[in-house]
Design a protein around this motif. Structure first.
Motif, PDB file in Angstrom:
ATOM      1  N   ILE A 149       0.857  -1.192   0.000  1.00 17.83           N
ATOM      2  CA  ILE A 149       0.000   0.000   0.000  1.00 17.83           C
ATOM      3  C   ILE A 149       0.887   1.233   0.000  1.00 17.83           C
ATOM      4  N   SER A 150       0.611   2.158  -0.906  1.00 17.45           N
ATOM      5  CA  SER A 150       1.396   3.390  -1.021  1.00 17.45           C
ATOM      6  C   SER A 150       0.559   4.601  -0.618  1.00 17.45           C
ATOM      7  N   ALA A 151       1.231   5.736  -0.529  1.00 10.41           N
ATOM      8  CA  ALA A 151       0.541   6.988  -0.209  1.00 10.41           C
ATOM      9  C   ALA A 151      -0.521   7.291  -1.257  1.00 10.41           C
ATOM     10  N   ASN A 152      -0.230   7.027  -2.534  1.00 12.38           N
ATOM     11  CA  ASN A 152      -1.214   7.297  -3.582  1.00 12.38           C
ATOM     12  C   ASN A 152      -2.473   6.461  -3.408  1.00 12.38           C
ATOM     13  N   ASP A 153      -2.325   5.214  -2.916  1.00 10.00           N
ATOM     14  CA  ASP A 153      -3.495   4.377  -2.656  1.00 10.00           C
ATOM     15  C   ASP A 153      -4.384   5.008  -1.583  1.00 10.00           C
ATOM     16  N   ILE A 154      -3.751   5.492  -0.511  1.00  5.86           N
ATOM     17  CA  ILE A 154      -4.509   6.090   0.595  1.00  5.86           C
ATOM     18  C   ILE A 154      -5.181   7.380   0.145  1.00  5.86           C
ATOM     19  N   PHE A 155      -4.465   8.222  -0.603  1.00  2.00           N
ATOM     20  CA  PHE A 155      -5.057   9.465  -1.087  1.00  2.00           C
ATOM     21  C   PHE A 155      -6.225   9.183  -2.032  1.00  2.00           C
ATOM     22  N   SER A 212       2.151  -1.203  -4.600  1.00  2.00           N
ATOM     23  CA  SER A 212       1.015  -0.292  -4.608  1.00  2.00           C
ATOM     24  C   SER A 212      -0.084  -0.873  -5.470  1.00  2.00           C
ATOM     25  N   TYR A 213      -1.327  -0.418  -5.223  1.00  2.00           N
ATOM     26  CA  TYR A 213      -2.419  -0.777  -6.116  1.00  2.00           C
ATOM     27  C   TYR A 213      -2.334   0.031  -7.410  1.00  2.00           C
ATOM     28  N   LEU A 214      -1.673   1.176  -7.351  1.00  2.00           N
ATOM     29  CA  LEU A 214      -1.569   2.089  -8.485  1.00  2.00           C
ATOM     30  C   LEU A 214      -0.130   2.155  -8.968  1.00  2.00           C
ATOM     31  N   VAL A 215       0.041   2.383 -10.247  1.00  2.00           N
ATOM     32  CA  VAL A 215       1.372   2.558 -10.826  1.00  2.00           C
ATOM     33  C   VAL A 215       1.471   3.985 -11.335  1.00  2.00           C
ATOM     34  N   ALA A 216       2.341   4.759 -10.715  1.00  2.00           N
ATOM     35  CA  ALA A 216       2.531   6.143 -11.145  1.00  2.00           C
ATOM     36  C   ALA A 216       3.321   6.167 -12.437  1.00  2.00           C
ATOM     37  N   ASP A 217       3.056   7.187 -13.276  1.00  2.00           N
ATOM     38  CA  ASP A 217       3.840   7.350 -14.491  1.00  2.00           C
ATOM     39  C   ASP A 217       5.292   7.611 -14.116  1.00  2.00           C
TER      40      ASP A 217
END
Length: 240
Positions: A149-155, A212-217
């Motif tokens: 889990i990353s910060a972007n997931d929480i946001f 993370s659940y999301l992959v940042a560019d």
């Protein structure tokens, strides 16, 4: 040092612009109305902001800033990750609930993408994001939080709930007779957000192997390699 009358006038124009753009949208919001309500002439609005798009861009940046808690209000050094995250979620919810007009404006930009051709970041939330990343890593290292889990997931989770509360207010009232903006339901949404985030972090779910659940560019470097991962110390991408 007290703000000058000119800076106060500019701030007043931005305040009015946020309200007008969020209520009427970019196309229907009129510079004449913003000028009249703010007390600044159209000529001076053009002087300070260039044109309507320039004013809109600045209003959007200030709206995004209003949704991000000030860093000095956060506990940067928290020995208990769960409490650190709880306090951060509390502060973010407070910011979002105090500025529904900012949420509405960002929702409109997401829908109409008036600035989709610009590479300029709307606002910098890297300090808050890095603080949350630190709490997550501390919690994961201690076994309090599950990995992946990353910060972007929480946001993403927080923003989804707070944005829904404002943008779906009319629909929820029509379909379920639930007024999301009452004092009682605002307090309920606050509890829902805290419980959702903490449950998400502490759930007994097997490790997926992802960070993370999301992959940042990732920016492409000159040699063609991509940038480092989300925990590398690079500035996080804009979250609003």
């Amino acid at each position: 040092m007290p703000a000058s009358s000119e800076s106060r006038s500019v701030d007043a124009v931005i305040d009015v612009a946020i309200q007008q753009f969020s209520e009427f949208g970019y196309s229907e919001a009129k510079l004449e109305s913003i000028s009249r309500l703010s007390g600044m002439s159209k000529r001076m609005i053009h002087y300070h902001f260039g044109d309507k798009k320039g004013l809109y861009r600045q209003a959007l940046a200030v709206a995004a800033q209003r949704l991000s808690p000030p860093v000095d209000a956060l506990e940067i050094e928290s020995g208990v990750p769960v409490e650190g995250v709880r306090k951060l979620v509390d502060r973010i919810f407070q910011q979002h609930s105090e500025h529904p007009e900012a949420l509405s404006l960002l929702a409109q930009e997401n829908r109409y993408r008036l600035l989709e051709n610009t590479t300029q970041v709307i606002t910098d939330v890297s300090e808050v994001s890095l603080h949350l990343d630190k709490l997550l890593m501390l919690g994961q290292d201690s076994g309090a939080f599950r990995p992946g889990i990353s910060a972007n997931d929480i946001f993403t989770l927080i923003s989804s709930l707070t944005m829904y509360r404002v943008t779906s207010h009319a629909m929820m009232h029509n379909l379920l007779r639930v007024d999301m903006l009452t004092e009682a339901n605002t307090a309920g949404m606050h509890r829902l957000m805290v419980d959702a985030v903490l449950s998400f972090l502490t759930a007994n779910i097997p490790d997926s192997g992802h960070q993370s659940y999301l992959v940042a560019d990732s920016p492409v470097e000159e040699d063609g390699a991509t940038g480092s991962d989300i925990y590398s110390g690079e500035d996080p991408t804009a979250l609003y």
